[in-house]
Design an enzyme around this catalytic site. Structure first.
Site, mmCIF file in Angstrom:
data_model
loop_
_atom_site.group_PDB
_atom_site.id
_atom_site.type_symbol
_atom_site.label_atom_id
_atom_site.label_comp_id
_atom_site.label_asym_id
_atom_site.label_seq_id
_atom_site.Cartn_x
_atom_site.Cartn_y
_atom_site.Cartn_z
ATOM 1 N N MET A 1 35.225 48.337 40.929
ATOM 2 C CA MET A 1 33.985 47.600 40.883
ATOM 3 C C MET A 1 32.827 48.417 40.919
ATOM 4 S SD MET A 1 32.994 44.362 40.658
ATOM 5 C CE MET A 1 31.322 43.806 40.890
ATOM 6 N N ALA B 1 33.069 49.058 36.584
ATOM 7 C CA ALA B 1 33.922 48.945 37.538
ATOM 8 C C ALA B 1 35.303 49.099 37.209
ATOM 9 C CB ALA B 1 33.881 47.453 38.157
ATOM 10 N N ALA C 1 43.062 45.332 37.422
ATOM 11 C CA ALA C 1 42.156 45.736 38.815
ATOM 12 C C ALA C 1 40.728 46.012 38.685
ATOM 13 C CB ALA C 1 42.882 47.403 38.931
ATOM 14 N N SER C 2 40.215 45.991 39.658
ATOM 15 C CA SER C 2 38.718 46.299 39.676
ATOM 16 C C SER C 2 38.078 45.034 39.052
ATOM 17 C CB SER C 2 38.304 47.537 39.345
ATOM 18 O OG SER C 2 36.860 47.794 39.718
ATOM 19 N N GLY C 3 37.433 45.158 37.967
ATOM 20 C CA GLY C 3 36.813 43.961 37.266
ATOM 21 C C GLY C 3 37.962 43.142 36.743
#
Length: 703
Positions: free
Chosen positions: A1, A658, A475-477
């Site tokens: 992110m 991200a 993952a992340s975003g």
């Protein structure tokens, strides 16, 4: 992110790959960007049972407030220490206790009226005609994208998609015209989660009392893993299938960048957020080393267990065999791993089984088969597999950006927030759609775009059930999108988590000095020159940059905690930018159920109060594509801020990314973007091309 104002973030600093002939490739120069070494997406331990879908009918967990906890802060220095900043917030409502994962993709023979309807439709079909007793035969390998993108002129035919393969296997199981499947495996470049989904469909086909035959000339752990779901596996006597285990490592560019005068000013929030270490460090951090070891252990043990179960061997025996790493195919054959035959021998064997006539006629004629491309025309309706109630499938794949879907030579396939919002909104307003399965295969991307999609998904959840199904990587975003759904399904091999923030700005001051390039900038406003590339941050700019990164991490973790019914402290403990495998994420409350797309479909049926025994009609929600220019990558380049000279402009970095350390194809799109952002301003300047070339030769070890 990544945060909402400073520049875009960097990429992974480590790679884990099977040690075989289809393993990683070395770094290379691509479109003025340093491509990361190819990494295998990994798979983890078995997920625990999770909340029943009835929880999706309760008030959405994001309607409660967040918890209280701390933010791990670390500057760009490799030796930076961490501190904790208290973020007060009331505790959220707890999620319901876990419930059982429903059975999914269980083969049931077509009988009764459905069998009559199927026979009647097959007798009348013209376009999808297939000869009786045919073999579904095709080559399989590559990146296995979730769905094939629209064909673009002047570009190669799109890769075979996971959607096409799994649909074909499911249809063939019920198609009386198809009697077997013949797979010619080539090198896979996808992650383990897609391979798990593929194996699940191969097992489904075999449950219909039809055989799967696999042939491969070369391969490693991934190819052999898929072959475990075949009835018979053949390798030529001189084949190159090598099983040697798995390895993990990292490559670091800080020393190379210093040699050419580039100072990557990187900030991360989360002790494990290693994206950016590849640019900011010269070695691996202890936190990243911990993650690498953890993922190696889970990957290795699960592979050993899968081989032992499929071949009826003791795990210790399999480990001992891999430690020997035989290179003679006879040793594998003697140990029962596969049989030795050349491809023509395998084809003759299949001709004897499936071709008509006596043996001489059977062998003279071509194999009675149907290609995947032709068989792709077969539909659920043709085989009477479609029901009345509709469940929509939204396949969200690619690096997240603002704007429309597209593709980019820098980042590959991109997932545009405008495209996703438009599709989700249509499904929300369509009363014929009873539930939605959001299939995510994304390493993340723009923080702003992720939040915009999160909002629209949340609104859809208020009207009808939406279940998140994670593919190779979410993952992340990508996790940001998933956490908008009350229920999340992941494969054991899914890469997820990476709930953290990284921002970066390169300072090219020394590089400009070396090539005699000078810039003068005039501005109004104390922070107007925050993103200039010809000098490092001032003290005031560095403080602003740091505070904006703090705010981004706080926002990400707070929303995640609210969505998962956890306190801020509980979520922060499993966030900090750490990448988790599906099983690890489940035991930490980030994932609810283990399984693939059909597990999500069954959960969607439960939430929509559709009877378990009922057959539903799956509706693939297609994106508009954004026109020809977007498909060619022109639109994506414009969104990414690529200047006319072919590089990423610094002004475009005001909306950070991200992206996580991995993607399903084994390459790191964020590394390509960030490296391009670092070197792009030098391209075209006097002496800039030579400077970049010298850096590449230094990195590749060619002096």
């Amino acid at each position: 992110m990544a945060s909402s104002s400073p520049p875009r973030c960097a990429l992974s600093a480590f790679v884990i790959t099977p040690v075989g002939v289809s393993g990683g490739t070395p770094p290379r120069l691509q479109s003025a960007a340093i491509s990361a070494t190819r990494s295998a997406a990994l798979w983890g331990s078995t997920l625990a049972a999770a909340p029943s879908l009835r929880a999706a009918r309760q008030p959405a967990p994001w309607q409660s407030a967040g918890g209280r906890g701390g933010i791990v802060m670390a500057d760009e220095s490799p030796s930076a220490s961490t501190a904790v900043v208290e973020v007060p917030a009331p505790p959220p409502a707890k999620r319901p206790p876990p419930g059982p994962t429903p059975a999914a993709l269980t083969y049931t023979k077509t009988t009764g009226f459905r069998r009559f309807l199927q026979s009647w439709r097959l007798a009348r079909v013209v376009r999808s005609r297939v000869a009786k007793n045919s073999i579904l035969a095709f080559s399989l390998g590559g990146s296995l994208p979730e769905t094939s993108p629209p064909w673009v002129p002047l570009r190669p035919q799109p890769a075979t998609s996971l959607e096409s393969v799994t649909n074909a296997l499911r249809h063939a199981a019920h198609d009386p015209r198809v009697s077997a499947v013949f797979l010619r495996l080539t090198g896979f470049q996808c992650g383990w989660a897609k391979l798990q989904e593929l194996r699940r469909h191969l097992d489904y086909f075999r449950a219909s009392d039809k055989k799967v035959t696999v042939y491969m000339e070369t391969g490693a752990e991934k190819e052999y893993y898929v072959s475990l779901s075949a009835d018979e596996v053949f390798v030529p006597p001189t084949g190159m299938l090598v099983l040697r285990g798995f390895m993990g490592g990292g490559s670091f560019l800080r020393g190379v960048l210093e040699k050419v005068g580039i100072d990557p000013q990187v900030q991360r929030r989360g002790a494990y957020k290693s994206a950016g270490d590849q640019l900011a460090r010269t070695d691996m951090s202890d936190a990243q080393r911990e993650v690498v070891e953890s993922m190696l252990d889970a990957t290795y043990e699960r592979f050993i267990a899968a081989v032992a179960e499929a071949k009826g061997k003791d795990p210790a025996e399999v480990k001992a065999f891999l430690d020997r790493a035989p290179f003679e195919m006879e040793e594998y054959a003697d140990a029962g791993f596969f049989e030795l035959k050349y491809e023509d021998e395998v084809l003759d064997m299949l001709k004897r089984r499936h071709n008509d006539g006596d043996e001489a006629k059977q062998l003279k004629a071509p194999l009675k088969s149907v290609s995947l491309r032709k068989y792709d025309r077969v539909t659920d309706k043709l085989l009477a597999l479609s029901g009345k109630e509709r469940v929509a499938i939204v396949r969200a794949s690619g690096a997240i950006t603002s704007g429309q879907n597209g593709s980019s030579p820098v980042m590959g396939a991109t997932l545009g927030s405008e495209s996703v919002v438009a599709v989700i909104r249509k499904l929300r307003l369509n009363d014929k759609i009873k539930a939605v399965v959001l299939r995510i295969d994304s390493p993340g991307g723009s923080a702003l775009a992720s939040d915009v999609m999160w909002r629209e998904i949340r609104k859809c959840c208020e009207v009808k059930p939406v279940i998140a199904s994670m593919s190779d990587v979410a993952a992340s975003g990508g996790y940001y999108m998933a956490m908008a759904c009350p229920t999340i399904v992941a494969e054991a091999g899914t890469i997820t988590g990476s709930i953290g923030v990284i921002t970066a700005k390169p300072s090219l001051k020394k590089a400009y000095e070396r090539i005699g390039y000078n810039k003068e900038t005039y501005s109004r406003g104390a922070l107007a020159e925050l993103l200039v590339d010809d000098r490092p941050f001032s003290e005031e700019e560095a403080d602003y940059f740091s505070r904006s990164t703090d705010a981004a991490y706080k926002s990400f973790v707070t929303k995640c905690a609210e969505s998962r019914g956890m306190t801020y402290e509980e979520l922060h403990a499993v966030a900090q930018g750490r990448v988790w495998l599906g099983g690890q994420a489940s035991s930490r409350g980030l994932v609810d159920h283990e399984g693939g797309l059909w597990t999500a479909v069954e959960l969607a049926k439960q939430a929509a109060e559709i009877p378990a025994e009922a057959t539903v009609k799956l509706v693939e929600a297609r994106f508009g594509g954004g026109g020809l220019l977007a498909r060619l990558g022109v639109g994506a380049f414009a969104d990414a801020g690529v200047s006319g000279g072919g590089g990423v402009s610094m002004s475009s970095l005001s909306e950070p990314l991200a992206l996580t350390e991995f993607d399903g194809s084994g390459e790191s799109p964020l590394m390509r973007l960030m490296a391009s952002a670092l070197v792009a301003p030098l391209i075209g300047l006097p002496g800039g091309g030579k400077l970049v070339g010298d850096a590449m030769r230094t990195f590749m070890g060619h002096k």
